[in-house]
Design an enzyme around this catalytic site. Structure first.
Site, PDB file in Angstrom:
ATOM      1  N   LEU A  20       1.215  -1.130   0.108  1.00  0.00           N
ATOM      2  CA  LEU A  20      -0.090   0.092  -0.092  1.00  0.00           C
ATOM      3  C   LEU A  20       1.014   1.822  -0.418  1.00  0.00           C
ATOM      4  O   LEU A  20       0.523   2.146  -0.749  1.00  0.00           O
ATOM      5  CB  LEU A  20      -0.859  -0.460   1.062  1.00  0.00           C
ATOM      6  CG  LEU A  20      -2.293   1.031   1.427  1.00  0.00           C
ATOM      7  CD1 LEU A  20      -2.022   1.713   0.096  1.00  0.00           C
ATOM      8  CD2 LEU A  20      -2.818   1.426   2.556  1.00  0.00           C
ATOM      9  N   LYS A  21       1.566   1.491   1.109  1.00  0.00           N
ATOM     10  CA  LYS A  21       2.983   2.507   0.928  1.00  0.00           C
ATOM     11  C   LYS A  21       3.596   2.616  -0.487  1.00  0.00           C
ATOM     12  O   LYS A  21       3.211   4.019  -0.786  1.00  0.00           O
ATOM     13  CB  LYS A  21       4.267   1.943   2.189  1.00  0.00           C
ATOM     14  CG  LYS A  21       5.098   3.359   1.603  1.00  0.00           C
ATOM     15  CD  LYS A  21       6.847   2.740   2.550  1.00  0.00           C
ATOM     16  CE  LYS A  21       7.194   3.393   2.519  1.00  0.00           C
ATOM     17  NZ  LYS A  21       6.891   4.469   3.719  1.00  0.00           N
ATOM     18  N   SER A  61      20.885  15.808  15.753  1.00  0.00           N
ATOM     19  CA  SER A  61      21.085  14.274  14.172  1.00  0.00           C
ATOM     20  C   SER A  61      20.684  16.033  13.112  1.00  0.00           C
ATOM     21  O   SER A  61      20.365  17.341  13.872  1.00  0.00           O
ATOM     22  CB  SER A  61      19.654  14.887  13.855  1.00  0.00           C
ATOM     23  OG  SER A  61      18.792  14.774  14.049  1.00  0.00           O
ATOM     24  N   ASP A  73      17.790  11.098  25.038  1.00  0.00           N
ATOM     25  CA  ASP A  73      16.442  11.991  23.988  1.00  0.00           C
ATOM     26  C   ASP A  73      15.583  10.781  25.080  1.00  0.00           C
ATOM     27  O   ASP A  73      15.700   9.767  25.171  1.00  0.00           O
ATOM     28  CB  ASP A  73      16.177  11.651  23.228  1.00  0.00           C
ATOM     29  CG  ASP A  73      17.268  12.847  22.111  1.00  0.00           C
ATOM     30  OD1 ASP A  73      17.696  13.581  22.703  1.00  0.00           O
ATOM     31  OD2 ASP A  73      18.005  12.242  20.976  1.00  0.00           O
ATOM     32  N   HIS A 116      10.059  21.207  11.242  1.00  0.00           N
ATOM     33  CA  HIS A 116       8.981  20.275  10.439  1.00  0.00           C
ATOM     34  C   HIS A 116       8.185  21.388   9.661  1.00  0.00           C
ATOM     35  O   HIS A 116       8.516  20.640   8.302  1.00  0.00           O
ATOM     36  CB  HIS A 116       7.983  19.422  11.199  1.00  0.00           C
ATOM     37  CG  HIS A 116       7.864  19.104  12.689  1.00  0.00           C
ATOM     38  ND1 HIS A 116       8.094  19.863  14.071  1.00  0.00           N
ATOM     39  CD2 HIS A 116       8.423  17.649  12.737  1.00  0.00           C
ATOM     40  CE1 HIS A 116       8.908  18.530  14.760  1.00  0.00           C
ATOM     41  NE2 HIS A 116       8.862  17.377  13.935  1.00  0.00           N
TER      42      HIS A 116
END
Ligand code: GLN
Ligand code: ZN
Length: 779
Positions: A18-19, A438, A604, A699
């Protein structure tokens, strides 16, 4: 005769078909008809895989998300997204938004994503306002019924929808109007849908109301009574499905609702089973979710049969058996795994295997255990092997856990004292600048990691290549003028997987994918045994990075609670114990980093908040062991070693005390999207340690301006003392491109410099005054 059914099957496909179809469609490599064809094939495969069941779910397939499907079905997709003739495009636009850059299209904001209860699945939040109107758009669902008809009797298919209360509960009203007021407009659409499904030949309809497992106030409880009274005149049989927990206060309510059947999560609500059976109205079907839909372990079939046999005698054909919840939350098929250790594989069951377990249970109940004696014996053997396996049990780890004393959690000195020492040692300017860990994961980085994993790149070549990346990251940060550096995490594919792969007691599958949202899937590690750390995991990289700079380089680790919350966890010991084992393993890494000369270590805990139980009454217990685990892992260091933690969410108000109890020297958090509003929680509570509120949203591809950042820091400074503030982005930068990162970070550094300038004269003045006062005192 006990019957079997399923609440939902994973729709992504055993190999994530599906992806690949979704993404090909979004890239315009295939057209809508081709996407629909591939989706149809997946549905047919899934139905085929469930053919043995008495009832097969339908409508559990989704092109993106089942909650968004409900919004489409109820005619409640946001206006801004509904622009084209293709209903499917409007649907995708509601989920993903559209950027103005895409072929000069108008931009459209994406729908908000929220976690589906306590799973790692995210749904698209329905949008409401006091003016919301609903209208039935059932063609997608009805066409699946037509599709199913060609495969067999329609009565065998049981459509699945989300109930009106859960639908409203999960949504957000933009004008803060009362969502329950919309019920009167919503219910007629449900009534109409029920009629259409009945006309199409449906006999049973599953209506999911998982909010029955939450703390509901009186109004919501009454709304349940009211709603299901309205739906009861339909000729269709309703199976009301609750899952993810106990019904507690909603138990009697759930039993009394005028529906034909009730599904109970018999894994998590095991304690309520007797009561439910005693009080079940005489005409009602009881569906027991006895196979765990949230984990990947084989069930103990013999034990289940001991429990189910008397119930089956009592309820006869009114007893249905099912997984506890939709199988959406487990991988598709264990048979795809060819590299998984055979011993461990024999302990597992993915969706396909869980349905086989269900069949075995039904057969044992209906035809006697002897009819499946061999399978039951195999199941018993697998469980006993797991129980006794040396792979699972490590005496050293257990002894260490048993010997834990509370003192292991404490720092040597209180924050105020160690803070003084750290300031002297680190000698950082006011408003120190840093990043979360990162740096951009370029195509080249991914390719090198893959090549190394596949054995196509030698360990030596890989190592020198990673070192090159680290050197580049360090040089870049020095040029940018950041104060506390990071090594960039080029060696990490994923913040949990990287550690999981190096720890004992954790296994990885090849195809154990689970949908996270849309086309995104995650492959959770499988924690099967006592966890230990055979050797250092990050020290080599951190040490190398530090050797390249006089500025402090942060060591970067993932915390125990986050590793736990993003994994499939063993079911033969308390989560708290597994978490503390992880904590001890990470603790050893923390101490080894310290020994290697790393002065700042960040642990984290991105998933600490999302591990909160659904019921408030269980929060304290969770927070207690989660915080203890963090403290165990981080607090063994000397006073001069500075511990940072990072959390990327924006809702702290209700857990701020626990955050403070972690006692990290510095916490970096996501705040830029809420324009620092959440800092109020830190001020009201008087959070004692240092804070780095994210000053720009990583984001978004937008580069913040210096003024925007200055404004945000100023805003933060109105809540928090300026000498306790750090300046950093709100999360890691791995999903961004280098040009954006360079631009954004250099703006961030100059914004901090500007504010220091404004600060500096005051500081000089105050130290000048101090000398004057001292001189006077001497005279
Ligand atoms: N150190 C991690 C990174 O920068 C943190 C990621 C996260 O918070 N999700 O990528
Ligand atoms: Zn983050």
């Amino acid at each position: 005769m006990a019957l079997t059914h399923n609440l939902g099957f994973p729709r992504i496909g055993a190999k994530r078909e599906l992806k690949f179809a979704q993404e090909a469609y979004w890239r315009e490599e295939i057209n809508e008809a081709q996407l629909r064809e591939r989706a149809k094939n997946l549905r047919q495969q899934n139905w085929q895989a469930q053919a043995q069941l008495d009832f097969i779910p339908l409508g559990d397939f989704s092109y993106y998300d089942q909650v968004l499907d409900m919004s489409a079905l109820l005619g409640n997709l946001p206006q801004r997204a509904c622009r084209s003739a293709s209903a499917l495009d409007n649907y995708f636009r509601s989920a993903r938004g559209q950027s103005a850059g895409d072929n000069n299209k108008l931009s459209c904001e994406a729908g908000a994503l929220k976690k589906w209860f306590d799973t790692n699945y995210h749904y698209i939040v329905p949008e409401f306002s006091q003016h919301s109107e609903f209208e039935l758009h059932s063609s997608e669902l009805l066409s699946q019924l037509t599709e199913a008809k060609s495969l067999g009797q329609i009565a065998k298919f049981k459509p699945v929808i989300i109930g009106p209360l859960t639908y409203l509960y999960l949504g957000q009203s933009s004008d803060n109007s009362d969502k329950l007021a919309l019920l009167e407009r919503l219910l007629p659409v449900y009534q109409q849908l029920l009629q259409q499904l009945f006309d199409a030949g449906v006999q049973w309809l599953q209506i999911d109301e998982p909010i029955l497992c939450l703390d509901l106030d009186k109004r919501w409880q009454q709304a349940f009574e009211h709603s299901y009274q309205q739906l009861k005149d339909s000729a269709i049989n309703i199976l009301l499905a609750s899952y993810f927990g106990e019904l507690q206060d909603n138990l009697q309510l759930s039993l009394d609702l005028p529906v034909a059947g009730l599904h109970l999560d018999a894994v998590r609500a095991d304690k309520e089973l007797d009561k439910v059976i005693d009080c079940l109205p005489a005409h009602k079907v009881l569906s027991l979710g006895v196979i765990d839909g949230r984990n990947i372990w084989k069930s103990d079939l013999n034990k289940l049969l001991d429990k189910l046999e008397p119930i089956a005698l009592k309820l006869k054909e009114r007893l249905w058996l099912a997984p506890s919840c939709s199988l959406l939350h487990v991988p598709v098929d264990l048979n795809s795994e060819t590299n998984l250790d055979a011993e461990i594989k024999n302990w597992l069951a993915f969706a396909q295997q869980k349905l086989e377990e269900l069949q075995l249970l039904a057969q044992a109940l209906n035809c006697g255990r002897q009819s499946v004696a061999e399978e039951l014996e195999q199941n018993r053997l697998a469980l006993s092997q797991r129980h006794n396996s040396t792979r699972v049990h490590n005496k050293q780890v257990q002894d260490r856990l048993d010997a834990l004393k509370p003192s292991i959690e404490a720092r040597q000195s209180v924050f105020a004292e160690r803070n003084k020492i750290q300031r002297q040692q680190l000698n950082l300017p006011p408003l120190p600048t840093t990043t979360i860990g990162s740096f951009p994961q370029t195509a080249e980085i991914r390719q090198k990691r893959r090549a190394f994993k596949a054995g196509k790149l030698s360990a030596n070549d890989y190592e020198s290549w990673i070192k090159k990346e680290i050197a580049f990251a360090i040089k870049t940060q020095e040029q940018l003028g950041l104060d506390v550096l990071v090594h960039g995490e080029a060696e990490r594919n994923d913040m949990v997987e990287y550690f999981g792969e190096q720890l004992n007691g954790i296994a990885f599958s090849d195809y154990g994918w689970v949908q996270s949202y849309g086309s995104r899937c995650v492959k959770p590690p499988i924690i099967y045994g006592d966890v230990s750390r055979p050797q250092a995991m990050t020290v080599k990289w951190a040490h190398y990075a530090q050797s390249l700079s006089c500025k402090p380089v942060k060591g970067m680790l993932t915390g125990p609670v986050t590793i736990l919350n993003w994994s499939f966890v063993r079911d033969d010991q308390a989560r708290a114990s597994t978490c503390k084992q992880l904590a001890l393993a990470i603790r050893d890494e923390v101490l080894e980093l310290e020994q290697a000369g790393i002065k700042i270590i960040q642990v984290d805990e991105a998933a600490l908040r999302e591990g909160l139980p659904l019921r408030k009454s269980q929060w304290q217990d969770y927070l207690h062991w989660a915080v203890a685990s963090f403290r165990i892992c981080a607090n063994g260091v000397k006073d001069e070693t500075q511990i940072h933690t990072h959390m990327c969410y924006s809702n702290f108000n209700d857990i701020i005390q626990s955050i403070a109890a972690m006692d990290a020297d510095v916490i970096t958090i996501e705040t830029s999207r809420s324009k620092m509003r959440l800092l109020a929680a830190f001020e009201d509570f008087n959070y004692p340690n240092e804070i780095g509120p994210g000053v720009y949203d990583i984001h978004s591809p937008n580069i913040p301006t210096e003024n925007q950042i200055v404004e945000l820091i100023n805003k933060a400074a109105s809540n928090i003392d300026i000498d306790r503030l750090w300046v950093n982005p709100d999360c890691g930068l791995k999903t961004r491109q280098w040009p954006e990162v360079l631009a954004a970070l250099s703006t961030m550094v100059s914004a901090a410099a500007k504010l220091r300038q404004q600060l500096l004269p005051k500081q000089q003045k105050s130290s000048g005054q101090e000398t004057q006062e001292k001189e006077q005192a001497l005279v």
